[in-house]
Design a protein around this motif. Structure first.
Motif, PDB file in Angstrom:
ATOM      1  N   SER A  12       0.821  -1.210   0.000  1.00  0.00           N
ATOM      2  CA  SER A  12       0.000   0.000   0.000  1.00  0.00           C
ATOM      3  C   SER A  12       0.857   1.263   0.000  1.00  0.00           C
ATOM      4  N   MET A  13       0.200   2.400  -0.266  1.00  0.00           N
ATOM      5  CA  MET A  13       0.904   3.680  -0.217  1.00  0.00           C
ATOM      6  C   MET A  13       1.434   3.956   1.181  1.00  0.00           C
ATOM      7  N   ALA A  14       0.691   3.531   2.197  1.00  0.00           N
ATOM      8  CA  ALA A  14       1.147   3.748   3.573  1.00  0.00           C
ATOM      9  C   ALA A  14       2.457   3.021   3.829  1.00  0.00           C
ATOM     10  N   ALA A  15       2.589   1.823   3.261  1.00  0.00           N
ATOM     11  CA  ALA A  15       3.811   1.045   3.461  1.00  0.00           C
ATOM     12  C   ALA A  15       5.012   1.710   2.802  1.00  0.00           C
ATOM     13  N   LEU A  16       4.769   2.497   1.744  1.00  0.00           N
ATOM     14  CA  LEU A  16       5.878   3.140   1.047  1.00  0.00           C
ATOM     15  C   LEU A  16       6.680   4.049   1.972  1.00  0.00           C
ATOM     16  N   LYS A  17       6.007   4.679   2.908  1.00  0.00           N
ATOM     17  CA  LYS A  17       6.703   5.584   3.823  1.00  0.00           C
ATOM     18  C   LYS A  17       7.777   4.843   4.618  1.00  0.00           C
ATOM     19  N   GLU A  18       7.513   3.577   4.895  1.00  0.00           N
ATOM     20  CA  GLU A  18       8.500   2.781   5.631  1.00  0.00           C
ATOM     21  C   GLU A  18       9.640   2.339   4.725  1.00  0.00           C
ATOM     22  N   TYR A  19       9.344   2.106   3.440  1.00  0.00           N
ATOM     23  CA  TYR A  19      10.372   1.636   2.517  1.00  0.00           C
ATOM     24  C   TYR A  19      11.230   2.762   1.959  1.00  0.00           C
ATOM     25  N   VAL A  53      15.563  13.090  -3.878  1.00  0.00           N
ATOM     26  CA  VAL A  53      14.227  13.678  -3.843  1.00  0.00           C
ATOM     27  C   VAL A  53      13.264  12.763  -3.099  1.00  0.00           C
ATOM     28  N   LYS A  54      12.424  13.355  -2.256  1.00  0.00           N
ATOM     29  CA  LYS A  54      11.407  12.580  -1.555  1.00  0.00           C
ATOM     30  C   LYS A  54      10.210  12.321  -2.474  1.00  0.00           C
ATOM     31  N   LEU A  55       9.488  11.262  -2.186  1.00  0.00           N
ATOM     32  CA  LEU A  55       8.324  10.928  -3.003  1.00  0.00           C
ATOM     33  C   LEU A  55       7.293  12.041  -2.952  1.00  0.00           C
ATOM     34  N   SER A  56       7.055  12.597  -1.777  1.00  0.00           N
ATOM     35  CA  SER A  56       6.066  13.681  -1.645  1.00  0.00           C
ATOM     36  C   SER A  56       6.474  14.893  -2.472  1.00  0.00           C
ATOM     37  N   GLU A  57       7.769  15.149  -2.558  1.00  0.00           N
ATOM     38  CA  GLU A  57       8.265  16.265  -3.363  1.00  0.00           C
ATOM     39  C   GLU A  57       8.093  15.982  -4.855  1.00  0.00           C
ATOM     40  N   ALA A  58       8.400  14.762  -5.250  1.00  0.00           N
ATOM     41  CA  ALA A  58       8.252  14.379  -6.656  1.00  0.00           C
ATOM     42  C   ALA A  58       6.794  14.448  -7.094  1.00  0.00           C
TER      43      ALA A  58
END
Length: 499
Positions: free
Chosen positions: A145-152, A347-352
């Motif tokens: 999930s997208m939530a899991a991406l924050k951990e990866y 670059v962070k995902l949120s920034e991209a």
């Protein structure tokens, strides 16, 4: 007793039967051709002559690796429906996509997928029973999930930094960027799945893994068209040995993954990787998620997770370098945001996600070159279905090819062969996203798409921030082979340091 005496003893009726046998076979053959061409329920669907008579036509093109380009040409010639086999139709009708792949669809995956599944009981990609697939997907969906991406994400950062370091060592030299982004993608899969990169970037080599995966893809692409051959081979393997590359998916690649699972358990980990999440599910539901099922999910990560991301990343880099004005605009966006303190390194995902031109570039590259270049075959349900005004009886194999739907002028405009990221930056682009097929569609959409998108979102702006890149032979076109995935070669670049 001599031969003449033996022939004298044969009854005349036997001679008559032998004399009429060739004529009978000829008559049967002619009758079969006439039925397929004029009386079969699909006889009115246009397509190549030989495709209507035998699966050898589609098998040959699957073997040759040209299905993506072939289907574009056939739909341009024949329209929304093309008969690609005695009982198979390729579809480009937009309304049919939701019917075939949408939520609650009664269309099931065809037998083509059986060669991918083999004897596995837990395998999301080829599973043809929708109930079983739904149960299995629910077991692992949180892991991807997208939530899991924050951990990866921090561990993808580590891989990006290693990649950039290796590029620094190769400045002012010709670099096979297509190969390096695959090394990167494979190492990322190792990091997020097993908390340890496979070390491919450090070795600047893959140890033969890529050849095994490509062999499995090529093998499955063609033998999936005649799955009975796969199962005959499977039954005879104890006596004749293995002669099909697809068995690597169930054999050597799985063995590789099992060893990585064991190594990961021995050394432990200080963070939640994919294996830890699968193991947590196994602890909660040991029957549904047993040891074999954990290995199957991890093997799917290894086989599919690296290739799809590498193919897409190659496409982004290649099209940017082939279109310097687009590269300049992306670099301007990157430089501007860095100067405003709005981009990290990497670059962070949120920034991209907040970079409109980067996102448009990624969508446009994957539109022109989606990783999958063959139809996603399904079978029509009981009662059949009507597609583009044509009734297709129950059991007809139907499918949509991403390369075809991504070139629909009704959706993407007249300049469908042009790399024009700006088309994604208009307000009325809902249909473009609705029919974006790079990760499949509907309930069977690719489970790993979030991880793949994160890798690309982080690597591309970080790479173009640090380096200027030019194709070493800008006049040359890359080469492609479509064996399910459309693999490219020829993204050779020269790098010079920017920052």
């Amino acid at each position: 007793m001599n031969m003449a005496r033996i022939l004298d003893l044969w009854p005349p009726s036997l001679f008559q039967a032998l004399n009429i046998l060739p004529a009978a076979l000829l008559a049967l053959s002619i009758g079969y051709v006439i039925y397929q061409r004029f009386f079969h329920p699909l006889a009115s669907v246009p397509g190549p002559f030989w495709a209507s008579l035998s699966r050898l036509w589609i098998t040959k093109h699957s073997w040759d690796g040209d299905m993506s380009k072939t289907m574009i040409a056939l739909h341009k010639k024949y329209g929304d429906l093309v008969r690609t086999g005695p009982n198979e139709v390729s579809i480009a009708d937009l309304a049919a996509i939701k019917t075939i792949y949408g939520a609650g669809t009664r269309f099931r995956k065809s037998d083509w997928y059986s060669v991918w599944q083999g004897h596995r009981k837990f395998d999301l990609f080829p599973e043809r029973d929708e109930k079983i697939h739904g149960e299995q997907r629910r077991l692992v969906s949180k892991t991807y999930s997208m939530a899991a991406l924050k951990e990866y994400e921090p561990y993808v950062d580590d891989a990006v930094n290693v990649f950039l370091d290796h590029m620094s060592e190769r400045q002012n030299r010709v670099v096979d960027m297509g190969y390096w982004v695959q090394l990167f993608a494979f190492d990322v899969i190792g990091e997020v799945t097993f908390s340890k990169r496979f070390g491919f970037m450090d070795a600047a080599a893959d140890g033969g893994a890529f050849a095994q995966i490509e062999g499995a893809l090529k093998s499955a692409a063609w033998i999936g068209q005649v799955p009975a051959l796969y199962w005959i081979h499977d039954a005879l393997m104890p006596y004749i040995g293995n002669h099909l590359g697809i068995t690597a998916r169930h054999g050597s690649l799985r063995d590789f993954t099992v060893k990585e699972i064991a190594a990961r358990q021995d050394r432990g980990s200080d963070h939640q990787d994919i294996l830890a999440k699968l193991k947590a599910t196994q602890k909660e539901k040991p029957v549904e998620m047993n040891e074999q099922n954990v290995a199957s999910m991890a093997t799917s990560n290894v086989m599919a997770g690296s290739d799809t991301t590498a193919i897409s990343t190659r496409a982004i880099i290649y099209y940017l370098l082939k279109n310097p004005q687009c590269k300049r605009r992306l670099v301007e966006e990157i430089d501007t945001l860095h100067s405003q303190g709005k981009l990290s390194d990497p670059v962070k995902l949120s920034e991209a996600d907040a970079m409109p031109y980067l996102q448009a570039v990624m969508y446009e590259a994957l539109r022109l070159h989606p990783a999958v270049g063959m139809s996603l075959p399904r079978t029509t349900p009981q009662g059949g279905a009507t597609m583009a005004g044509q009734y297709l009886p129950a059991g007809t194999v139907v499918g949509v090819n991403p390369w075809v739907v991504h070139r629909c002028k009704e959706v993407y405009g007249d300049d469908i062969e042009s790399f024009r990221p700006e088309r994604w930056m208009t307000e009325d682009n809902g249909d473009m996203h609705r029919f974006f097929f790079a990760f499949g569609s509907g309930a069977r959409m690719c489970l790993g798409r979030n991880i793949s998108w994160m890798e690309m979102s982080k690597l591309i702006p970080s790479l173009f921030w640090h380096y200027n890149m030019e194709l070493s032979e800008p006049e040359k076109e890359w080469t492609m082979n479509c064996w399910w995935f459309v693999m490219q070669r020829g993204v050779n670049v020269r790098l010079t340091k920017r920052h």
